[in-house]
Design a protein around this motif. Structure first.
Motif, PDB file in Angstrom:
ATOM      1  N   THR A 435      40.867  48.672  41.985  1.00 49.05           N
ATOM      2  CA  THR A 435      39.838  49.635  42.393  1.00 49.05           C
ATOM      3  C   THR A 435      38.781  48.950  43.240  1.00 49.05           C
ATOM      4  OG1 THR A 435      40.183  51.013  40.427  1.00 49.05           O
ATOM      5  CG2 THR A 435      38.065  51.226  41.552  1.00 49.05           C
ATOM      6  N   GLU A 436      38.369  47.753  42.819  1.00 51.58           N
ATOM      7  CA  GLU A 436      37.390  46.986  43.593  1.00 51.58           C
ATOM      8  C   GLU A 436      37.958  46.596  44.953  1.00 51.58           C
ATOM      9  OE1 GLU A 436      33.787  44.692  44.305  1.00 51.58           O
ATOM     10  OE2 GLU A 436      34.347  46.416  43.070  1.00 51.58           O
ATOM     11  N   ARG A 458      26.632  47.579  50.012  1.00 44.89           N
ATOM     12  CA  ARG A 458      26.981  48.993  50.206  1.00 44.89           C
ATOM     13  C   ARG A 458      27.967  49.494  49.171  1.00 44.89           C
ATOM     14  NH1 ARG A 458      26.228  46.171  54.542  1.00 44.89           N
ATOM     15  NH2 ARG A 458      28.376  45.438  54.681  1.00 44.89           N
ATOM     16  N   LYS A 459      28.417  48.619  48.272  1.00 46.00           N
ATOM     17  CA  LYS A 459      29.367  49.033  47.243  1.00 46.00           C
ATOM     18  C   LYS A 459      28.671  49.815  46.129  1.00 46.00           C
ATOM     19  CE  LYS A 459      31.138  45.132  46.111  1.00 46.00           C
ATOM     20  NZ  LYS A 459      31.969  44.042  45.587  1.00 46.00           N
ATOM     21  N   THR A 460      29.480  50.529  45.364  1.00 43.80           N
ATOM     22  CA  THR A 460      28.972  51.301  44.228  1.00 43.80           C
ATOM     23  C   THR A 460      29.552  50.754  42.929  1.00 43.80           C
ATOM     24  OG1 THR A 460      30.784  52.898  44.431  1.00 43.80           O
ATOM     25  CG2 THR A 460      28.738  53.374  45.635  1.00 43.80           C
ATOM     26  N   PHE A 478      31.444  43.401  38.947  1.00 41.58           N
ATOM     27  CA  PHE A 478      31.545  43.023  40.349  1.00 41.58           C
ATOM     28  C   PHE A 478      30.165  43.094  40.994  1.00 41.58           C
ATOM     29  CE2 PHE A 478      35.673  44.853  39.212  1.00 41.58           C
ATOM     30  CZ  PHE A 478      36.523  43.818  39.571  1.00 41.58           C
ATOM     31  N   SER A 479      29.988  42.237  41.989  1.00 39.98           N
ATOM     32  CA  SER A 479      28.780  42.291  42.800  1.00 39.98           C
ATOM     33  C   SER A 479      29.199  42.715  44.198  1.00 39.98           C
ATOM     34  CB  SER A 479      28.114  40.918  42.863  1.00 39.98           C
ATOM     35  OG  SER A 479      27.723  40.482  41.570  1.00 39.98           O
ATOM     36  N   SER A 480      28.293  43.417  44.887  1.00 37.42           N
ATOM     37  CA  SER A 480      27.060  43.873  44.265  1.00 37.42           C
ATOM     38  C   SER A 480      27.265  45.246  43.638  1.00 37.42           C
ATOM     39  CB  SER A 480      25.966  43.943  45.330  1.00 37.42           C
ATOM     40  OG  SER A 480      26.363  44.842  46.366  1.00 37.42           O
ATOM     41  N   GLY A 481      26.254  45.727  42.936  1.00 33.56           N
ATOM     42  CA  GLY A 481      26.296  47.063  42.372  1.00 33.56           C
ATOM     43  C   GLY A 481      26.382  47.138  40.872  1.00 33.56           C
ATOM     44  N   ASN A 616      24.154  38.320  42.848  1.00 33.68           N
ATOM     45  CA  ASN A 616      24.073  39.573  42.100  1.00 33.68           C
ATOM     46  C   ASN A 616      23.975  40.805  42.994  1.00 33.68           C
ATOM     47  OD1 ASN A 616      23.874  40.636  39.320  1.00 33.68           O
ATOM     48  ND2 ASN A 616      21.895  41.424  40.003  1.00 33.68           N
ATOM     49  N   ASP A 617      23.238  40.698  44.104  1.00 32.41           N
ATOM     50  CA  ASP A 617      22.850  41.891  44.862  1.00 32.41           C
ATOM     51  C   ASP A 617      23.403  41.978  46.275  1.00 32.41           C
ATOM     52  OD1 ASP A 617      21.287  42.558  42.649  1.00 32.41           O
ATOM     53  OD2 ASP A 617      19.529  41.525  43.458  1.00 32.41           O
TER      54      ASP A 617
END
Length: 653
Positions: A435-436, A458-460, A478-481, A616-617
């Motif tokens: 999925t990632e 920009r990931k969720t 997962f990073s980021s999000g 992280n971000d």
């Protein structure tokens, strides 16, 4: 197993909280328990029942003179006058009759007189005649297998039956650890031989590999770690077993054998998709490496026939577009056509810069069709094989990351950065990773979608965060999000009861530092706190040991030369025993062990994520939190090797 014995390779650190030992301190008088009788081969060895030996241990931080000391049996035999010194956190071996009793270990002293096979009483006395330690029976050991009697805890009386155990580690004369410290947790680092001790192909398996040494003497029963492992071999082994699909996310790649393995699988009809990190080709730090990587990626993109648009091509996608290398000589070295002119020549905006070249790797696009700059990092290093195996960790798929140099690679010498890899056979975990991968890819098909792809910030948060693998709880972020470092902070704050051990490449996250400070000394405030009994040990990569933003500054109570709003440098009132690494190259792990040597939910945090704002971000990263005593114990074996090598003291509780 001697769970308490310490291994020290003390190094002088130029930090204010550590004072060097003066010459006058190096040999000093002892008090009760400063030297203990730690191991007794009362039964002799497989060579002869007369080959008895006795080991003493010094658990203190100072060398101790044994001049004038005695080790006497109550019945008068043996009666031994000691001499010399016993090193700090070190051993002293007494061999009966001559120095061939233990053939491969040099004796500190030889003595005469036989031990009885039962009811023997030994007393260790210092030069004033004061009793320092005693043993009043053979509580353990095995005469048939010639297994020595080993002490469990130096702080507990030698006249306590439960404080002795029978050795299980083999040596030249039977079972025991005569000063070699193998079962005492001593270094297996003297050997570079690959050790594959726990590898499973069954569903639900979790295999852990370390490319550097581990101290298998700290293994729980039957749980020796896999160490000195050629990680490239393990990855190629997994790739070669693929029958349907390979999804491959790589920060960097320049290992020709891995590239060829992927090309061969694509030629066999296996679906191979690759997400790779793009770099700023003008950045001198990356220029040469990125050029090399693009040559290897073009090999994959063309496939085994070197033609584009054929069935054996590997589709590659990135966070920012990649343009083919034009240098004909370098292209020839990689077997590529002399010119990349069969790829479209485009002029497009990358970030704020207009860039031209032969585009061979497409990338995530902005809404206006232009591209993002390569400033963010697709820092993942994972592979998903046949929708059931996940191969991930800290290891970049590079020569430097494993071998250190081309010459070392040719000679199979593993002198690269320190790394770890975890591979799991779990369709459920593989589905989470897929999925990632698809979010970065922009589609679920073999064709990526630059318009639908999301990478970096920009990931969720769109994946499950907990799976069960072989009965083990495994969290995945997962990073980021996903706020992976926030989950680590929560883990330390809410679940850590006894200890936190870590090896880290880069750590700047303040919340995680503060939660660990509170566990260590009960205060979040600068230079305040009282030790709580919670155990903290750690090793930092030398690249960042003195960086003003690094957690190492605060944990050692130093004052940084610079400050930052996001890194207020809350110094610890009680400096923690954390060290700068002593690796030949980089300490590249991002690993934390929580309660690893206890029954309180032993847990290990692993993956690609550095404990920082970028990790992280901003970057694309992955982190696993594995709740399992056996996996935590394997990481503990490797941690102790890194920690003792850096100068730390090991004392298992």
């Amino acid at each position: 197993m001697k769970r308490w014995l310490q291994l020290v390779l003390m190094t002088a650190l130029t930090v204010s909280f550590m004072n060097p030992i003066s010459e006058g301190q190096r040999a000093s008088a002892a008090s009760t328990g400063d030297v203990v009788i730690s191991e007794i081969a009362w039964m002799g060895t497989t060579g002869s029942y007369n080959d008895e030996w006795i080991e003493l241990y010094n658990p203190t931080a100072n060398e101790i003179s044994l001049e004038g000391w005695r080790l006497d049996a109550e019945d008068g035999t043996p009666s031994i006058s000691l001499s010399g010194t016993i090193p700090a956190n070190g051993y002293y071996l007494l061999e009966r009759t001559d120095d061939s009793t233990v053939s491969d270990v040099e004796a500190d002293l030889t003595y005469s007189g036989a031990l009885g096979n039962s009811n023997e009483v030994l007393s260790l006395k210092d030069d004033s005649g004061t009793s320092v330690d005693s043993v009043d029976d053979w509580y353990a050991g095995d005469n048939d297998t010639k297994a020595a009697m080993e002490r469990v805890d130096e702080s507990v009386s030698g006249m306590t039956a439960s404080n002795w155990t029978t050795a299980t580690t083999a040596y030249s004369g039977g079972y025991g650890t005569p000063t070699s410290g193998v079962e005492n947790g001593s270094s297996s680092c003297d050997s570079t031989t690959e050790q594959l001790n726990n590898v499973s192909e069954t569903i639900g398996s979790i295999n852990v590999y370390f490319n550097k040494c581990a101290l298998s003497g700290y293994a729980s029963s039957g749980n020796e770690a896999n160490y000195n492992v050629n990680l490239e071999d393990r990855l190629i082994n997994r790739i070669n077993q693929a029958t349907t699909s390979i999804d491959f996310a790589t920060y960097e790649i320049n290992l020709p054998n891995v590239v060829n393995a992927l090309i061969n699988k694509a030629a066999e009809g296996v679906d191979v998709r690759v997400v790779a990190d793009s770099k700023d080709a003008a950045d001198p730090h990356y220029a040469e490496r990125f050029e090399t990587m693009r040559l290897y990626l073009e090999e994959m993109a063309r496939g085994s026939d070197m033609l584009i648009g054929t069935a054996d091509d590997i589709t590659i996608f990135s966070d920012s577009p990649m343009f083919a290398v034009e240098d004909q000589a370098k292209r020839s070295e990689h077997g590529l056509p002399g010119s990349p002119e069969d790829y479209p020549f485009v002029t497009t905006k990358v970030g704020s810069t207009e860039t031209s070249g032969h585009l061979f790797v497409d990338a995530e696009q902005k809404t206006d069709g232009t591209y993002y700059s390569p400033g963010n990092q697709m820092h993942n290093k994972f592979a998903i094989i046949d929708d059931r195996w996940v191969f991930t960790g800290s290891w970049n798929f590079t020569v430097t990351g494993l071998y250190g140099s081309e010459e070392n690679m040719a000679n199979d010498v593993l002198d690269g950065n320190q790394q770890h890899v975890v591979e799991t056979q779990s369709p459920e975990l593989a589905s989470v990773y897929e999925t990632e991968f698809n979010e970065m890819w922009g589609s679920t098909t073999m064709t990526p979608s630059p318009q639908e792809a999301n990478l970096g910030p920009r990931k969720t948060d769109n994946t499950p965060h907990e799976v069960t693998i072989g009965g083990k709880k495994v969290e995945v972020y997962f990073s980021s999000g996903d706020d992976a470092i926030g989950k680590m902070s929560d883990l330390v704050k809410n679940e850590a009861d006894d200890s936190a051990y870590f090896t880290i490449f880069a750590w700047s996250d303040q919340t995680l530092i503060d939660e660990l400070k509170y566990k260590w000394e009960g205060s979040y405030n600068d230079l305040e706190g009282t030790l709580t009994g919670f155990d903290v040990k750690g090793v930092f990569d030398s690249s960042f040991w003195n960086q003003w933003w690094s957690a190492s500054i605060e944990m050692t109570g130093r004052t940084a030369l610079q400050t930052s709003e996001n890194n207020p440098n809350i110094r610890w009132a009680n400096p923690a025993p954390v060290y700068v690494d002593a690796e030949t190259r980089k300490l590249h792990s991002k690993t934390m062990l929580i309660d690893a040597d206890s029954s309180s939910d032993p847990t290990v945090v692993v993956g690609s994520t550095n404990w920082s704002t970028n990790g992280n971000d901003i970057n694309d990263e992955n982190m696993l939190i594995i709740h399992d005593s056996l996996i935590a114990n394997q990481f503990l074996q490797e941690f102790y090797a890194r920690y003792s090598q850096a100068g730390g003291t090991i004392q298992m509780q």
